[in-house]
Design an enzyme around this catalytic site. Sequence first.
Site, short mmCIF file in Angstrom:
data_model
loop_
_atom_site.label_atom_id
_atom_site.label_comp_id
_atom_site.label_asym_id
_atom_site.label_seq_id
_atom_site.Cartn_x
_atom_site.Cartn_y
_atom_site.Cartn_z
N LYS A 79 0.83 -1.20 0.00
CA LYS A 79 0.00 0.00 0.00
C LYS A 79 0.87 1.26 0.00
CE LYS A 79 -3.55 -2.29 2.81
NZ LYS A 79 -4.33 -2.76 1.67
N LYS A 90 14.80 -6.66 4.66
CA LYS A 90 15.16 -5.67 5.68
C LYS A 90 16.54 -5.91 6.29
CE LYS A 90 10.49 -4.30 7.01
NZ LYS A 90 9.53 -4.10 8.09
N THR A 140 10.48 -18.81 21.39
CA THR A 140 11.87 -19.24 21.64
C THR A 140 12.41 -18.30 22.73
OG1 THR A 140 12.04 -19.82 19.31
CG2 THR A 140 14.11 -19.69 20.54
N GLY A 189 -2.42 -3.04 13.10
CA GLY A 189 -1.14 -2.52 12.63
C GLY A 189 -1.24 -1.51 11.49
#
Length: 272
Positions: free
Chosen positions: A15, A65, A152, A239
């Site tokens: 978007k 990223k 984890t 979000g």
Amino acid sequence: MDRYCVFGNPIAHSKSPEIHAAYAAQTGQELRYEKRLAPLDGFAAAVHAFIAEGGLGANVTVPFKLEAVKVANALTIRAQAAGAVNTLHFTEDGIIGDNTDGAGLVADIVGNAGVAITGKRVLLLGAGGAARGVVLPILEHRPAQLVIANRTVATAVALAEQFAALGGEGVVSGCGFADIEGGFDIVINATSASLGAEVPPVSPSVFAPGALALDMMYSKSPTVFLQFAAQHGARLRDGLGMLVEQAAEAFSVWRGVRPVTGEVLQQLRDQL
Ligand code: NDP
């Protein structure tokens, strides 16, 4: 015209072009922002090709990223803390890697939801890339406590240890979902469990009375995590606000002017 883009693979769903076009129109900035599908083994080449074409900056999304950290010649403090880059700025001094995800989340909580972080108990579920990026911006607001819980456990403990000194005595800690103690004013789901319609196995008691529950994922209907939080009295936020705010922060890094986000957030919400 000044050119920007977002790199990802896949990228069709992004978007970002819509958001940045709206910001450009609102601020009177002349720019073009496009989606670019980078090959999985060709991210760095795609970035350099865009620079050669005159590109001035780029956003970076899944799965690039971490690779974007290596492409950058220098990193901002928040990108170093996140260990990931979502915004590249092509300057005369080289490629600057930045990370606006955490600032976006905090702007959404404080500015849009109107919930102060200072002095509050904050629970961060997850210790992956998204969680890592929000720890520093959250700590900059001086919460009373930040507990990082993850499936984890060792990853949560390591992330907490990395920021222990910055948070102050006893503020930041890491644990497993079953070891979380007490209630929290702000509960952030930064796991990807919602993608598989799963809820991290936390006790309903994590939601203190009046708590804000935020899921970094967004969808037309509330995620299973937000449904769980609603059943236990929390205020809900997805979000989408974080997405719009991280884009506003990137826009201001590139253009030196910060757009107003409310209308764009509402437009995206209407289109979900
Ligand atoms: P990562 O793959 O880096 O990390 C995933 C995290 O989720 C890990 O902590 C992992 O735990 C945990 N996890 C995965 N599956 C489960 C499960 N079934 N139950 C409990 N924990 C689980 O992903 P990201 O950090 O990049 O992304 C996380 C979420 O944030 C995604 O939903 C993504 O869409 C969203 N996001 C939203 C943004 C926005 O602008 N709104 C921006 C960035 C991300 P473990 O370590 O044990 O594997």
